[in-house]
Design an enzyme around this catalytic site. Structure first.
Site, mmCIF file in Angstrom:
data_model
loop_
_atom_site.group_PDB
_atom_site.id
_atom_site.type_symbol
_atom_site.label_atom_id
_atom_site.label_comp_id
_atom_site.label_asym_id
_atom_site.label_seq_id
_atom_site.Cartn_x
_atom_site.Cartn_y
_atom_site.Cartn_z
ATOM 1 N N HIS A 167 0.840 -1.202 0.000
ATOM 2 C CA HIS A 167 0.000 0.000 0.000
ATOM 3 C C HIS A 167 0.878 1.256 0.000
ATOM 4 O O HIS A 167 0.800 2.117 0.864
ATOM 5 C CB HIS A 167 -0.884 -0.033 1.243
ATOM 6 C CG HIS A 167 -2.088 0.862 1.205
ATOM 7 N ND1 HIS A 167 -1.988 2.215 1.024
ATOM 8 C CD2 HIS A 167 -3.402 0.584 1.329
ATOM 9 C CE1 HIS A 167 -3.201 2.725 1.061
ATOM 10 N NE2 HIS A 167 -4.078 1.779 1.233
ATOM 11 N N GLU A 271 -0.651 1.044 -5.580
ATOM 12 C CA GLU A 271 -0.372 -0.152 -4.794
ATOM 13 C C GLU A 271 -0.305 -1.403 -5.675
ATOM 14 O O GLU A 271 -1.316 -1.786 -6.273
ATOM 15 C CB GLU A 271 -1.480 -0.312 -3.749
ATOM 16 C CG GLU A 271 -1.788 0.969 -2.964
ATOM 17 C CD GLU A 271 -3.131 0.935 -2.256
ATOM 18 O OE1 GLU A 271 -3.754 2.002 -2.112
ATOM 19 O OE2 GLU A 271 -3.575 -0.185 -1.890
HETATM 20 O O1 TA6 Z 1 -6.087 1.126 -0.837
HETATM 21 C C1 TA6 Z 1 -7.131 2.022 -0.855
HETATM 22 C C2 TA6 Z 1 -7.934 1.865 0.423
HETATM 23 O O2 TA6 Z 1 -8.467 0.586 0.515
HETATM 24 C C3 TA6 Z 1 -9.007 2.958 0.509
HETATM 25 O O3 TA6 Z 1 -10.291 2.435 0.353
HETATM 26 C C4 TA6 Z 1 -8.782 3.591 1.863
HETATM 27 O O4 TA6 Z 1 -9.549 3.026 2.832
HETATM 28 C C5 TA6 Z 1 -7.307 3.330 2.077
HETATM 29 O O5 TA6 Z 1 -7.078 2.062 1.564
HETATM 30 C C6 TA6 Z 1 -6.772 3.484 3.479
HETATM 31 O O6 TA6 Z 1 -7.167 2.457 4.282
HETATM 32 P P1 TA6 Z 1 -6.777 2.482 5.845
HETATM 33 O O7 TA6 Z 1 -7.365 1.216 6.408
HETATM 34 O O8 TA6 Z 1 -5.289 2.524 5.944
HETATM 35 O O9 TA6 Z 1 -7.395 3.733 6.407
#
Ligand code: TA6
Length: 319
Positions: A167, A271
């Site tokens: 991520h 990601e």
């Molecule tokens: O990767 C994108 C995502 O899934 C978004 O939907 C958003 O929620 C982001 O990740 C951040 O997630 P987190 O659980 O770190 O707040």
């Protein structure tokens, strides 16, 4: 830097958490916390930070660190019954002093092997035994490589299935001046529209509002052009067919407690992921997923991911 480059240094970071610093002779560096197996810094030879970490990031369990490169495993987002993005990013990893052989490039000295294994606690929420080995390497040229090897060590003959993402939060100068290339015309699942499936238009992706998309079966190379900075990030991936693109923009950013209200302007998540077709491993089987990041001056001309333009760039040396 003294004669002897300290390629790998063990030290304490924020809140006394264990941290490893990787350095290379030209001055580039990377930092990794054992908490989450989490890369929180990647700097080029000029000491410029290339990853975004929130000004409000919390370096304390059970919260995941907001920024850098969180590891989403064994579940991406809310695609399952576990906490969002799984538990690997909120567990303490250890240093793997005896990793199985690795096709290393001998010139790499700045690397660290980490390992996460099932705990009796986690077996209660995800009833599987596994070994997750993560090698983080800083190349002599400043490239940052992450290689994950997940092995099913179940003794009950059971397979397990998981989704995965690196991520990565890239640090950008001004999100409204950023383009992403390599995802044109691909199908994607829009997380803002119940994961409905759409097809991306033909041009590079630009940003003017909240984006939360899972691009499916992407090319192995994606470019993020930070126009303001004249910098291009190249993401190369292997074993990770999908790519998630996320920027919360202003309204959503205000709802995220550990993100500054204006932080969205200086971050973009791209990601390398495996979402659409989860990975299933039988006992004894191992999966490998790798991402390589490099940051190059933007003489790397836009459109270079389009073979025709790349040819022209090479042929006519377009700057
Ligand atoms: O990767 C994108 C995502 O899934 C978004 O939907 C958003 O929620 C982001 O990740 C951040 O997630 P987190 O659980 O770190 O707040």
């Amino acid at each position: 830097m003294s004669q002897e480059t300290k390629y790998v240094e063990f030290c304490k970071g924020i809140n006394g958490l264990d941290k490893i610093i990787l350095r290379e002779v030209r001055g580039c560096s990377a930092e990794v916390y054992l908490y989450g197996g989490h890369v929180t810094s990647w700097k080029n030879e000029h000491g410029e930070e290339l990853l975004f970490v929130s000004s409000k990031a919390i370096f304390k369990p059970p919260k995941a660190i907001r920024g850098g490169i969180p590891i989403c495993f064994p579940q991406f987002s809310n695609l399952g019954s576990l906490e969002p993005h799984g538990f690997a990013r909120t567990r303490f990893w250890t240093v793997d002093n005896d990793p199985p052989p690795f096709p290393t490039n001998s010139s790499n000295k700045a690397f660290i092997d980490l390992i996460l294994k099932h705990s009796e606690e986690d077996v209660k929420i995800w009833p599987h035994r596994y070994e997750f080995r993560l090698r983080i390497t800083l190349g002599p040229g400043g490239d940052l490589m992450l290689t994950s090897r997940v092995r099913n060590t179940n003794t009950d003959g059971k397979s397990f299935t998981f989704t995965f993402a690196y991520h990565t939060y890239f640090h950008v100068t001004d999100i409204s001046e950023v383009r992403v290339e390599g995802l044109e015309t691909l199908d994607y699942l829009d997380n803002l529209k119940n994961r409905e499936r759409f097809t991306e238009q033909g041009d590079a992706i630009v940003f003017e509002s909240e984006v939360d998309k899972v691009y499916l079966s992407t090319p192995t190379k994606i470019a993020i052009l930070d126009h303001e900075r004249k910098r291009t990030f190249e993401l190369r991936k292997d074993g990770l067919p999908d790519a998630v693109v996320w920027n919360p923009w202003d309204k959503k950013a205000k709802t995220i407690p550990d993100l500054g209200d204006d932080d969205y302007k200086h971050m973009l998540c791209v990601e390398a992921a495996c979402v659409e077709n989860p990975i299933t491993l039988k006992p004894g089987e191992e999966w490998r997923g790798r991402q390589e990041l490099s940051a190059v001056p933007s003489s790397y001309c836009s459109g270079q991911l389009d073979p025709q333009t790349a040819f022209l760039c090479d042929k006519f040396g377009f700057a």
